[in-house]
Design an enzyme around this catalytic site. Structure first.
Site, PDB file in Angstrom:
ATOM      1  N   TRP B 320      30.939  38.681  39.385  1.00  0.00           N
ATOM      2  CA  TRP B 320      32.100  39.543  39.626  1.00  0.00           C
ATOM      3  C   TRP B 320      33.307  38.684  40.065  1.00  0.00           C
ATOM      4  O   TRP B 320      34.451  38.988  39.736  1.00  0.00           O
ATOM      5  CB  TRP B 320      31.771  40.565  40.720  1.00  0.00           C
ATOM      6  CG  TRP B 320      32.931  41.431  41.122  1.00  0.00           C
ATOM      7  CD1 TRP B 320      33.319  42.599  40.530  1.00  0.00           C
ATOM      8  CD2 TRP B 320      33.850  41.195  42.189  1.00  0.00           C
ATOM      9  NE1 TRP B 320      34.421  43.114  41.159  1.00  0.00           N
ATOM     10  CE2 TRP B 320      34.782  42.272  42.179  1.00  0.00           C
ATOM     11  CE3 TRP B 320      34.004  40.204  43.139  1.00  0.00           C
ATOM     12  CZ2 TRP B 320      35.831  42.359  43.097  1.00  0.00           C
ATOM     13  CZ3 TRP B 320      35.042  40.288  44.047  1.00  0.00           C
ATOM     14  CH2 TRP B 320      35.935  41.349  44.018  1.00  0.00           C
ATOM     15  N   HIS B 321      33.015  37.604  40.786  1.00  0.00           N
ATOM     16  CA  HIS B 321      34.114  36.770  41.275  1.00  0.00           C
ATOM     17  C   HIS B 321      34.811  36.001  40.165  1.00  0.00           C
ATOM     18  O   HIS B 321      35.968  35.616  40.320  1.00  0.00           O
ATOM     19  CB  HIS B 321      33.608  35.791  42.339  1.00  0.00           C
ATOM     20  CG  HIS B 321      33.453  36.419  43.675  1.00  0.00           C
ATOM     21  ND1 HIS B 321      32.317  37.111  44.028  1.00  0.00           N
ATOM     22  CD2 HIS B 321      34.288  36.494  44.736  1.00  0.00           C
ATOM     23  CE1 HIS B 321      32.466  37.577  45.258  1.00  0.00           C
ATOM     24  NE2 HIS B 321      33.654  37.229  45.708  1.00  0.00           N
ATOM     25  N   GLY B 322      34.125  35.758  39.087  1.00  0.00           N
ATOM     26  CA  GLY B 322      34.813  35.039  38.015  1.00  0.00           C
ATOM     27  C   GLY B 322      33.866  34.713  36.886  1.00  0.00           C
ATOM     28  O   GLY B 322      32.655  34.632  37.068  1.00  0.00           O
ATOM     29  N   PHE B 466      40.457  36.765  41.016  1.00  0.00           N
ATOM     30  CA  PHE B 466      39.173  37.433  40.813  1.00  0.00           C
ATOM     31  C   PHE B 466      39.378  38.877  40.396  1.00  0.00           C
ATOM     32  O   PHE B 466      38.476  39.605  40.205  1.00  0.00           O
ATOM     33  CB  PHE B 466      38.316  37.368  42.092  1.00  0.00           C
ATOM     34  CG  PHE B 466      38.181  35.956  42.610  1.00  0.00           C
ATOM     35  CD1 PHE B 466      37.904  34.922  41.729  1.00  0.00           C
ATOM     36  CD2 PHE B 466      38.376  35.665  43.940  1.00  0.00           C
ATOM     37  CE1 PHE B 466      37.800  33.616  42.185  1.00  0.00           C
ATOM     38  CE2 PHE B 466      38.270  34.375  44.410  1.00  0.00           C
ATOM     39  CZ  PHE B 466      37.982  33.349  43.532  1.00  0.00           C
TER      40      PHE B 466
END
Lengths: 370, 466
Positions: B320-322, B466
């Site tokens: 989800w962060h990247g 993000f």
């Protein structure tokens, strides 16, 4: 309880006043000047991402309040923490350094630095050769490469081995190139670079001009001229560009100007300062290393004048501050007549531009002069 | 638009506050319009994308909450909402990443690589997608009532204080506030105080210490000391940057009568990774817990399944962060640590160590994870970890790195960071009661931070990416 209520009111009201004061000041200032209020600029262009970004930058950069406060903030940060802002680094014994110059030496040598400049330089050499003009590439070491001992006592004698490899690569591609790093013998004696500035001293600029002239003559690309230029000594006092980058008058006023002697070149049989000639056989392209002492004070005491003196003939120069990687060739594309009658182009740039050169290292098509 | 920018502080914010409080009605509609201006500032076309996502989820919400809808119809509407939202997120965030990986795989198998299409990531998409999803899922679970109007729902999705970088606000936590909220000077003032503290954290700490982190991670061959200094600086930078945004978001929310839950609770005081995740990005960890971990079965299906669930949640949390394998590895690393702690139990030898040792050990583990998080490739991460153990050969420029790292500004900022992260009193608690002394102190900090901002260049928040 009462104190808490008063505190809440105080905080809320002062906060609102503080955030409202800038636009009110700016509006008043703009109206008093009879100008369209800066904030109205948002309506003057289509609201695209680029235009909105540009508007935001204008609003910030032209803010009366910010421009009034910023110099004092910079001064306070320097006075309290030795902080020179985004570009400056305070070294030992009050020596100042340029942050990108240190980054260039600390960060890894990537593929871009290795290939793009080589391609651009070879392309330029080929275009010049097609016009019967030779190219001599002159890489100037940044101050951080030459005087790392003033950054830290643990520094090596000389940094910048990647650049030596790069110059070797150029030579392998049959591009004549020089890296003007001082050798052990030259390192003895006074510093080669100014304490407050990113650039060399007048003395080292002159030494380098003599070296480059000697190489050009030895290669047989140019013949020694007959003009006997004179010289005269001139004392100079100036604040270095690293200090000026902080854009803070209070900071400048708190620091003494650097004092040094520069040797001005004078026209033969006259006390007039040396002047370039558009009809010269040599064109020198480069960045602020060519401008300093030449077009800045005291004038005619920089690399270009001393190169002309060593070659005993005038030269033509084209200078673009910070833009020696690409912008100066773009300028040459706009002024191809500068190449008329030239036998040699000397292209100077500082080593850190291999990574940080403005607009990178583009291949530029240079038309032949009419 | 960035909270810590000239245009936001001096133009957008005063204008929005003034109009909001002058308007006798339609305040949500005005907040919605202001939020679209705020969001569209980086690229006006993105507003259309957000609007489309909002309409789709609102429509699904109408079906799910319809009293006449059958269970299968409700379920179908929920699936449409989830698929639509995740497809949007997947396309913008992971399409290029998937293409690169597929292309790499084809190359390995001897085929010619695929052309890679670069798709720009719209700011805040990870946050507003999750928020929209929380609406339809909560409606489906009957944990929330449907929005009173499209304006209310759109206002919830786009609300500018928390739009770009969270905290992830779940619909059921603000549903009532969208209909009725109190505007009291106490709330406004504590919102102002929190906003100012967040602003100061960003401008005076995160931006300063970030230069040291950038220098260390960009260096060719940092020494062990440089590498530890750099990763500690990064740990402070990401905390002060992200928690600053959250503080400013919660503070702004209070100024407009909203109450968002806090997103950080002194995470570097955690004694274990499990506790770290109770204190770090709380809105994300609770979102993942309630909408992923629990539906997967949580810890109700035996130890083995619990570990698997933890791993799934943390790997997806990392992703989800990247769109990068280093983020997945970061999530995986935390997942392994969580599973390990659970396996050790509360009576382990580790649990009996003195508290400062446990806090220090946890912090060091978190530092290792930040190396993965900060690095663009595994090669970079491996080189940096080698440097932390003094195993990287020194380059000629290595001694010069100290000039960029150990400046009085950076050292001062590190000391302040250390004091603040270990302090038991956090910004949220501090602003609960504003005294005159505190008001004056906060205002002085604000003036100093504003002055410092004039000398800084454009410096967006880390979590924008993000």
């Amino acid at each position: 309880m009462e104190q808490t209520r008063s505190a809440n009111l105080l905080l809320a009201l002062v906060f609102l006043m503080v955030i409202a004061v800038e636009p009110i000041l700016q509006l008043t200032h703009d109206l008093r000047k009879g100008a369209t209020p800066l904030a109205f600029g948002v309506f003057s262009r289509t609201p695209s991402a680029t235009n909105l970004r540009a508007f935001e930058e204008t609003l910030r950069d032209q803010s009366i309040l910010a421009n009034t406060v910023r110099p004092y903030v910079q001064y306070w940060r320097y006075a309290s923490m030795g902080d020179l802002g985004r570009n400056g680094v305070l070294g030992r014994e009050d020596w100042l350094f340029y942050r990108p110059g240190i980054q260039f030496l600390v960060e890894p040598w990537g593929d871009i630095e290795a290939t793009e400049p080589l391609t651009a330089i070879v392309s330029f050499r080929d275009q010049l050769r097609a016009q019967g003009i030779e190219l001599l590439v002159v890489v100037v070491p940044g101050k951080e490469s030459v005087h790392p001992e003033y950054i830290t006592t643990r520094a090596p004698r000389f940094s910048g081995s990647h650049v030596t490899d790069f110059v070797d690569d150029l030579r392998e591609l049959e591009v004549e190139a020089m890296y003007l790093r001082p050798d052990e013998a030259q390192r003895v004696g006074p510093p080669k670079y100014l304490k407050q500035d990113t650039h060399w001293t007048p003395g080292y600029a002159q030494e380098c001009a003599n070296l480059v002239a000697a190489r050009a003559l030895a290669l047989g690309w140019i013949e020694l001229g007959s003009a006997a230029y004179g010289t005269q000594s001139k004392p100079v006092q100036r604040h270095g560009d690293i200090l000026r980058m902080a854009k803070s008058q209070p900071l400048l006023e708190s620091i003494h100007k650097e004092k040094f002697e520069a040797i001005q070149v004078t026209e033969p049989d006259s006390l007039e300062h040396y002047k370039d000639s558009p009809d010269a056989s040599v064109l020198v392209l480069g960045d602020s290393f060519l401008r300093i002492f030449e077009r800045d004070e005291p004038g005619s005491a920089g690399f270009v004048s001393h190169l002309a003196r060593a070659l005993q003939q005038p030269v033509t120069s084209l200078i673009n501050d910070g833009g020696a990687s690409t912008l100066v060739r773009m300028e040459l594309r706009r002024k191809p007549e500068l190449l008329r009658g030239k036998k040699l182009v000397i292209w100077e740039f500082v080593d850190r531009d291999l990574r940080f050169g403005m607009e990178g290292w583009q291949e530029i098509e240079i038309p032949a002069p009419n | 638009m960035v909270f810590s920018s000239h245009i936001f502080i001096y133009y957008f914010l005063p204008l929005v506050i003034a109009i909001y409080y002058l308007l006798p009605w339609k305040r949500n509609l005005f907040l919605l319009a202001a939020s679209y201006v705020f969001y569209g500032w980086s690229d006006p076309r993105l507003v259309a994308l957000m609007l489309a996502a909002t309409v789709a989820n609102y429509a699904c919400g109408l079906v799910i909450s319809s009293p006449d809808a059958t269970q299968s119809r409700r379920k179908a509407a929920l699936i449409v909402s989830i698929v639509a939202s995740l497809s949007l997120l997947g396309f913008f965030k992971y399409f290029t990443f998937a293409g690169q990986n597929l292309s790499g795989l084809l190359e390995l198998l001897g085929s010619s690589p695929l052309p890679i299409v670069e798709i720009a990531l719209p700011a805040g998409i990870s946050f507003y997608t999750f928020q929209s999803l929380s609406y339809t899922i909560d409606l489906y679970r009957k944990d929330a009532r449907p929005a009173r109007s499209f304006t209310d729902f759109a206002c919830f999705v786009a609300l500018f204080p928390q739009l770009i970088a969270g905290p992830i606000v779940r619909y059921n936590t603000v549903a009532e506030q969208l209909v009725h909220r109190e505007h009291k000077v106490e709330n406004f003032a504590s919102g102002v105080a929190l906003f100012i503290l967040g602003f100061a954290k960003k401008v005076l700490i995160a931006n300063e210490i970030g230069q040291a982190a950038d220098a260390a991670f960009a260096a060719e061959s940092p020494t062990a000391m440089d590498a530890w200094f750099g990763v500690t600086a990064y740990a402070f930078q990401i905390y002060f940057d992200f928690s600053a945004y959250s503080d400013m978001a919660v503070g702004l929310g209070r100024m407009f009568g909203f109450e968002f839950l806090k997103n950080f609770d002194a995470p570097y005081r955690a004694e274990s990774i499990t506790e770290f995740w109770r204190r770090w990005h709380i809105s994300l960890s609770t979102f993942l817990r309630d909408y992923l971990y629990v539906p997967l079965g949580g810890n109700r299906r035996g130890a083995r399944r619990t570990y698997i669930n933890l791993a799934i949640v943390m790997l997806l949390g990392g992703l989800w962060h990247g769109a990068n394998w280093t983020f997945v590895a970061w999530g995986g690393f935390h997942g392994c640590l969580l599973a390990w702690e659970r396996w050790m139990g509360k009576e382990s030898l580790y649990a009996k160590l003195p508290r400062p040792v446990r806090v220090g050990f946890t912090f060091v583990l978190v530092l290792f994870s930040w190396v993965l998080f900060r690095s663009e490739t595994f090669g970079d991460a491996s080189a940096y970890l080698s440097a932390m153990f003094g195993m990287l050969p020194q380059a000629s420029g290595t001694p010069l790195l100290g000039a960029l790292l150990y400046t009085p500004t950076n050292i001062g900022a590190m000391v302040i960071c250390e004091v603040l992260v270990l302090s038991p009193i956090q910004a949220h608690d501090w602003v609960e009661r504003i005294t005159v002394q505190r008001a004056v102190l906060v205002l002085l900090v604000f003036l100093y931070a504003l002055a410092t901002m004039t000398a800084q260049s454009f410096n967006p928040f880390l979590y924008f990416q993000f």
